[in-house]
Design a protein around this motif. Structure first.
Motif, short mmCIF file in Angstrom:
data_model
loop_
_atom_site.label_atom_id
_atom_site.label_comp_id
_atom_site.label_asym_id
_atom_site.label_seq_id
_atom_site.Cartn_x
_atom_site.Cartn_y
_atom_site.Cartn_z
N PRO A 325 0.79 -1.26 0.05
CA PRO A 325 -0.04 0.03 -0.20
C PRO A 325 0.82 1.21 0.03
N ARG A 326 2.00 1.20 0.22
CA ARG A 326 3.06 2.32 0.50
C ARG A 326 4.08 2.49 -0.49
N ILE A 327 4.23 3.93 -1.08
CA ILE A 327 5.58 3.98 -1.71
C ILE A 327 6.24 5.33 -0.87
N HIS A 328 7.59 5.02 -0.93
CA HIS A 328 8.47 6.10 -0.12
C HIS A 328 8.89 6.94 -1.07
N ILE A 329 8.81 8.39 -0.98
CA ILE A 329 9.07 9.05 -1.86
C ILE A 329 10.26 10.08 -1.55
N GLY A 330 11.07 9.58 -0.52
CA GLY A 330 12.38 10.06 -0.25
C GLY A 330 11.88 11.42 0.27
N GLY A 331 12.42 12.57 -0.27
CA GLY A 331 12.10 14.02 0.22
C GLY A 331 13.51 14.44 1.15
N ASP A 332 14.35 13.80 1.45
CA ASP A 332 15.37 14.37 2.10
C ASP A 332 16.44 15.16 1.29
N GLU A 333 17.24 15.73 2.10
CA GLU A 333 18.44 16.51 1.47
C GLU A 333 18.24 16.97 0.05
N ALA A 334 17.30 18.03 -0.17
CA ALA A 334 17.22 18.57 -1.32
C ALA A 334 17.52 20.04 -1.28
N PRO A 335 18.79 20.42 -1.62
CA PRO A 335 19.19 21.78 -1.62
C PRO A 335 18.34 22.45 -2.61
N LYS A 336 17.86 23.82 -2.19
CA LYS A 336 17.08 24.51 -2.94
C LYS A 336 17.98 25.47 -3.87
N VAL A 337 19.14 25.62 -4.08
CA VAL A 337 19.62 26.70 -4.63
C VAL A 337 19.37 26.77 -6.26
N ARG A 338 18.90 25.74 -7.01
CA ARG A 338 18.61 25.57 -8.28
C ARG A 338 17.26 26.27 -8.23
N TRP A 339 16.45 25.87 -7.34
CA TRP A 339 15.01 26.30 -7.42
C TRP A 339 14.96 27.94 -7.14
N GLU A 340 16.14 28.24 -6.59
CA GLU A 340 16.00 29.91 -6.14
C GLU A 340 16.55 30.56 -7.60
#
Ligand code: ACM
Ligand code: ZN
Length: 762
Positions: A325-340
């Motif tokens: 029933p479950r999927i792990h989508i991570g979400g850790d350690e995502a630096p935001k410099v590119r998005w900025e």
């Protein structure tokens, strides 16, 4: 005539009498085969209740079974076990079978079971197929260990009543198949070993910066390109699981009632995917699949629709492969410099009314969570998914301590715990040993009052530093401890004396791990190194054994007399002791290397011109003259470090001495902000007031990108060898701020030194 047939024909009373007779024969060992005797004494995890019962079950080489309804895959697992044991199994047809699986709807826990062993049978009761399987597993562990490899002559099992159920419903191992790839047989062996421990989750980390490991038919470049990397030495590393492989692994796990939760990382840890499809990143630049470890700036672009088309196509195939029933989508350690810096990401934030990049991450994960909900799946993410607001319906896996767990529970979420403090099996034993793992409390009082809920915990096996052949020695026996914590519950594992009793059971459990070929490692760091000033100021060394039943034997620089742990010796000059670890009376072939330097300034008074970091003390004020050299691991306890400041140390030799050489070890690991010093100056003085230069090293081009992680020796080139000095001062100049190209540009860099070696003539 084989007993199973007799058994079916005989009335109970007669058969009991037969069993007793066999038992008498066994105990008097005057005739017939000696049969190994099973017991409950090596059971891990500890069942909730174990009571001895009258009667003893004797299997004389074969037995009849009464199988439960609809248990085909599990039945094959049990049959394979008996086949390995060399015991003939036949299906019962009427009467009481030797091994019986019975329904009992009064057992509430879906994994709960009851075992009753008496002279006539071994019965496993449960309300569910999972309960039967867990009960079977416990019964298996009660059987003599000989049966794991062969007990064709049968076995004897004393009567017992066991009532059991796990305290926590989620008990897992995270296996990182990305940093180093493991083959399918190895993964299946890990599942088999998890099953032996009563664990029920394999959290399979399948996508990473350094490798994409799951075949996606609609996106072939993910594995053509993303599954392979070129290492620093030019060699290639990689591999991936075909969809056929994945189905095989999932079916293997399912037969053992283990859920395989795939982890498909987003938005970070996605360099391999971006290397395969550069349009998924914000810059569109072509990347290599990295071979370095760490956290990378290039993450999925949250502004482009094609990112979501891609992820949905990937997940469409993932949900078909993993029935859980479950999927792990991570979400850790995502630096935001590119998005900025990305106009599309910034436009997305405006359009969606998001205040910052953390909220953009929540929006990203929330969108993917809603997509997966349409496929009937819920998501789990690492505790970073709490930053910017918890996406609806998401479960949280707390790894940076228990704070994420607390917040998740507060917000009403389901929570899985695997904090670095106790559950990181890739960490060295120095950080988390067996006793520390066993001492983990996944259910602190503060987290048991909802509205959310701790589902359970995991042990996390990241594989940056563990190719396949090293994985098991890191996972076990620490996961054995966590398995008991999660199943038996902290009330039992933190009780007075619980750890000692666990060790007693573990000693009986090890042979079972041996029998299935698990290459478990040590329980704790085997040795502690102590150094002190010996006679004539020479370096005296004691390598103390620490673990249970640990011994050590080695040699100084590979020659001379055998050195034993716990016996001090004198180390002259520079060298190493390779100490072999002995455990439980066997030499293991594992070596611990201790590098030492019995130089002219060991344990002389030293003055430091800096306060060393509380995390990297090197052992304290005398670290630079304790004779211990640092290893390739900057956390080994021998390194002394300071951030953003020069390290100046002055040593007093007591009287003027002819100085013939000086050196120090420095550490280089730019990804961890550790740079070489810009320069090192050694000065001498006879009075401690006026100083003259002994040697100088540098200036060095230290701010150049250098991907290596290693210890470097810096040897002084003496201006005038043999100059006399009573005082020697070493000034190691900090490299300054991390340069522009660095992920932490502008932050203070670290300087690491291990020893202030001074050689004198005498
Ligand atoms: C993690 O260890 N980055 C979850
Ligand atoms: Zn972008």
């Amino acid at each position: 005539m084989p007993l199973p047939d007799l058994e079916r024909m005989m009335p109970n009373r007669f058969r009991d009498a037969m069993s007793l007779l066999l038992l008498l024969l066994f105990f008097e060992s005057c005739a017939g085969p000696e049969r190994p005797v099973g017991s409950t004494e090596g059971l891990i995890p500890l069942p909730q209740s174990v009571e001895s019962r009258e009667g003893t079950y004797v299997c004389d080489g074969g037995l009849t079974v009464d199988w439960p309804e609809g248990w085909a895959a599990e039945r094959a697992v049990v049959e394979a076990w008996f086949e390995r044991a060399g015991l003939a199994l036949t299906e019962a047809s009427g009467g009481t079978a030797g091994l019986v699986f019975e329904p009992d709807a009064t057992i509430e826990n879906v994994e709960g079971y009851r075992i009753e062993v008496d002279a006539s049978s071994m019965k496993v009761y449960a309300a569910t197929p999972t309960g039967w399987f867990r009960g079977w597993t416990t019964l298996r562990k009660m059987m003599p260990v000989e049966c794991e490899t062969g007990c064709a002559e049968g076995f004897v099992l004393p009567g017992v009543l066991i009532e059991d159920a796990p305290v926590l419903e989620h008990r897992g191992l995270l296996l990182d198949g990305c940093r180093h790839f493991q083959d399918v047989d190895f993964v299946k062996k890990q599942i088999e070993t998890l099953a032996l421990h009563g664990m029920n989750v394999l959290h399979w980390h399948l996508t990473e910066d350094q490798g994409w490991r799951i075949e996606i038919e609609s996106r072939p470049r993910l594995t053509e390109v993303g599954a392979w990397r070129t290492e620093a030495d030019g060699s290639r590393h990689g591999g991936f699981y075909t969809q056929e492989d994945i189905r095989e692994v999932v079916a293997f796990a399912s037969a053992r009632h283990i859920e395989v939760i795939p982890e498909i990382e987003m938005p970070g840890h996605s360099s391999a995917a971006i290397a395969a499809y550069p349009e998924l990143g914000c810059t569109g630049d072509t990347l290599e699949v990295p071979h370095r470890w760490g956290v990378f700036k290039d993450i999925y672009c949250a502004g482009k629709e094609e990112t979501f088309v891609f992820l949905e196509e990937v997940l469409d195939e993932v949900v078909e492969l993993f029935p859980g029933p479950r999927i792990h989508i991570g979400g850790d350690e995502a630096p935001k410099v590119r998005w900025e810096e990305c106009p599309l990401c910034q436009a997305r934030m405006k359009e969606e009314g998001l205040a910052n990049e953390e909220e953009l991450q929540r929006w990203f994960i929330g969108r993917m969570g809603r997509y997966l909900a349409t496929k009937g799946k819920t998501i789990i993410g690492w505790d970073e998914i709490l930053e910017g607001g918890l996406p609806e319906g998401a479960a949280v896996q707390s790894w940076r301590g228990m704070e994420g767990a607390a917040e998740g529970v507060h917000l009403g979420a389901d929570v899985v715990v695997s904090p670095t403090s106790h559950c990181y099996l890739d960490y060295p034993l120095r950080s988390t040993d067996l006793e520390e793992a066993y001492g983990f409390n996944p259910l602190p009082d503060s987290l048991t009052h909802g509205p959310g809920r701790i589902l359970g915990g995991e042990g996390n096996m990241w594989t940056e530093h563990a190719p396949q052949e090293r994985v098991e020695s890191k996972v076990y026996p620490r996961l054995t401890a966590l398995a008991e914590v999660y199943w038996s519950g902290p009330d039992r594992t933190t009780a007075e004396g619980a750890y000692g009793r666990f060790l007693d059971r573990l000693d009986r459990f090890y042979p079972r791990l041996d029998a299935i070929g698990v290459d478990y490692g040590l329980e704790t760091t085997p040795f502690a190194v102590e150094t002190r000033a010996g006679v004539n100021g020479k370096l005296e060394v004691l390598i103390r054994s620490k673990g249970r039943g640990v011994e050590g034997r080695g040699q100084w620089n590979g020659a001379g007399p055998t050195l034993s742990a716990d016996e001090p010796f004198t180390a002259e000059g520079r060298g190493t002791v390779e100490m072999e670890v002995g455990q439980r009376g066997l030499w293991t072939g594992q070596f611990e290397t201790v590098a030492l330097d019995g130089h002219g300034a060991v344990f002389r008074p030293i003055e430091l011109g800096y306060d060393y970091s509380p995390w990297y003390t090197g052992g304290g004020d005398q670290a630079l003259v304790d004779g211990r050299l640092g290893s390739e691991d900057f956390r080994d306890g021998a390194w002394q470090a300071k951030q953003g400041q020069d390290m100046v140390a002055t040593v007093d030799l007591g009287s003027p001495q002819a100085i013939t050489g000086m050196s120090t070890g420095v550490y280089l690991y730019q990804d961890a902000w550790i740079f070489e010093p810009e320069s090192i100056l050694w000065e001498g003085s006879t009075d401690g007031q006026s100083w003259f230069t002994l040697a100088e090293h540098g200036p060095l081009a230290v701010l150049k990108r250098d991907d290596r992680q290693l210890r470097l020796d810096v040897d002084a080139e003496m201006d005038v060898p043999g100059q006399e000095a009573r005082f020697v001062r070493m000034t190691a100049v900090n490299a300054g701020a991390c340069p522009d190209w660095h992920a932490a540009a502008g932050a203070d860099s670290w300087l690491f030194l291990d020893e202030m070696v001074v050689r004198t003539a005498d």
